[in-house]
Enzyme design. Structure first.
Site, PDB file in Angstrom:
ATOM      1  N   ARG A   1     -17.887   8.699 -12.293  1.00  0.00           N
ATOM      2  CA  ARG A   1     -18.687   9.890 -12.002  1.00  0.00           C
ATOM      3  C   ARG A   1     -17.756  11.004 -11.549  1.00  0.00           C
ATOM      4  NH1 ARG A   1     -21.999   7.777 -14.602  1.00  0.00           N
ATOM      5  NH2 ARG A   1     -24.147   7.221 -14.059  1.00  0.00           N
TER       6      ARG A   1
ATOM      7  N   HIS B   1     -19.064  12.660 -21.712  1.00  0.00           N
ATOM      8  CA  HIS B   1     -19.732  11.489 -21.106  1.00  0.00           C
ATOM      9  C   HIS B   1     -20.213  10.486 -22.173  1.00  0.00           C
ATOM     10  CE1 HIS B   1     -21.862  10.118 -17.195  1.00  0.00           C
ATOM     11  NE2 HIS B   1     -21.518   9.084 -17.931  1.00  0.00           N
TER      12      HIS B   1
ATOM     13  N   GLU C   1     -21.049  18.470 -14.146  1.00  0.00           N
ATOM     14  CA  GLU C   1     -21.495  18.099 -15.479  1.00  0.00           C
ATOM     15  C   GLU C   1     -22.851  18.730 -15.814  1.00  0.00           C
ATOM     16  OE1 GLU C   1     -20.372  13.956 -16.073  1.00  0.00           O
ATOM     17  OE2 GLU C   1     -22.015  13.798 -17.499  1.00  0.00           O
TER      18      GLU C   1
HETATM   19  C1  DGY Z   1     -23.924   4.904 -16.782  1.00  0.00           C
HETATM   20  O1  DGY Z   1     -24.776   4.170 -17.310  1.00  0.00           O
HETATM   21  O2  DGY Z   1     -23.933   5.104 -15.565  1.00  0.00           O
HETATM   22  C2  DGY Z   1     -22.881   5.487 -17.670  1.00  0.00           C
HETATM   23  O3  DGY Z   1     -22.221   6.506 -17.057  1.00  0.00           O
HETATM   24  C3  DGY Z   1     -23.469   5.896 -19.009  1.00  0.00           C
HETATM   25  O4  DGY Z   1     -22.465   6.246 -19.908  1.00  0.00           O
END
Ligand code: DGY
Length: 323
Positions: free
Chosen positions: A236, A283, A265
């Protein structure tokens, strides 16, 4: 009366088909993240909500809509106020496990791309600059014998470690709990964050985002890293202080970065866009066809279990069943 589900964006049909067996399903039709107002109006009087990781589901959304279960289409649940859901007895589920390999693969794609300068070199060739083999052309980093430092050794961190073993790398990790079996089988070592940053040629982040991991990598941490090191983040964006990352990249405190996630983002820091030693992806961690279909099935099944009064397999707030 048939129960109703609101899905905040198109997901693979296989998940929708599962829901359609039991529920009336409404899907937000636009090809962009839904706004909070649109989510509240779409999910009004619905029993279940199936949001994406882009959709902030807070107490207001829960109270305005009266939803009884939330099946996040992601493993990370930092977009959901889980505490607020628990207070309201709303089940929250996620999609762990199914996206482990796809995300670990993408991490490796970034490691290889940034270190071996794949994107820069591809652009160079397409622009007609390749005039013949050149012993000094796009020299990059090595993997065998180098050290990878993995921050967070959950499912994805472990899958990255297994791949690193295949590349003959030394593996160190930083995690809240030890993993003695993996240490033995992959020859890896648990170290402090500081030691990991100091020793690693590649630092890869695989910890979930929460209050403790906010800005886990900032100015001080970037300064500890080797000037030849690369930072990879497929977890993240807010785990890394992006402003400081740009400074570190511009001033040569580290050599490069591979990023799949961003602080604001979908906005990406202008400083990152301008840098050649950074590979940027929109992402895509779980973006394989098989994985996204499995995620859709899992989210649909989770939602159905929660709405049928059963404890879903992937419950994030089990405390609501233990009251
Ligand atoms: C998640 O599922 O948390 C991932 O970041 C998706 O790509």
């Amino acid at each position: 009366m048939q129960k109703k589900i609101f899905v905040t964006r198109e997901i693979p049909q296989i998940g929708i088909d599962i829901l359609l067996q039991y529920y009336e399903v409404d899907i937000f039709p636009k090809k962009r993240p839904i706004t909070k107002e649109e989510m509240i109006s779409g999910a009004m009087d619905c029993d279940g909500l199936l949001p994406l990781l882009t959709d902030k589901v807070d107490a207001e959304v829960m109270d305005e809509t009266g939803i009884k279960a939330i099946a996040n289409y992601a493993v990370g649940v930092d977009n959901i106020d889980v505490a607020a859901a628990s207070q309201r007895n709303i089940a929250v589920t996620n999609t762990p496990g199914v996206l482990t390999d796809a995300t670990a693969d993408l991490t490796w794609a970034l490691l290889l791309s940034v270190s071996r300068r794949i994107v820069e070199a591809d652009k160079y060739l397409r622009e007609g600059n390749f005039l013949g083999w050149d012993s000094m052309l796009y020299l990059g980093g090595d993997f065998a014998g180098r050290t990878i430092g993995i921050i967070g050794l959950g499912r994805i961190g472990q899958a990255v470690a297994r791949r690193a073993a295949g590349f003959d790398m030394n593996i160190i990790y930083h995690s809240t709990s030890p993993h003695p079996n993996l240490e033995r089988s992959l020859g890896m070592k648990r170290v402090s964050l500081e030691e990991l940053l100091k020793e690693s040629d590649y630092v890869s982040i695989h910890t979930p985002y929460n209050k403790e991991t906010h800005h886990l990598i900032g100015k001080k941490e970037l300064e500890i890293m080797k000037p030849s090191a690369y930072l990879i983040n497929t977890s993240r964006g807010k785990i890394v202080n992006e402003e400081e990352l740009v400074v570190a990249l511009v001033t040569g405190k580290i050599d490069g970065a591979g990023l799949d996630v961003y602080y604001h983002e979908p906005k990406v820091h202008k400083g990152l866009i301008d840098l050649p030693n950074v590979v940027l992806l929109p992402h895509l961690g779980s973006a394989s066809m098989y994985t996204r279909s499995k995620m859709a099935m899992m989210a649909a099944e989770n939602l159905h279990m929660a709405l049928s009064g059963e404890r879903p397999e992937n419950i994030v707030n089990p405390e609501i069943y233990d009251k």
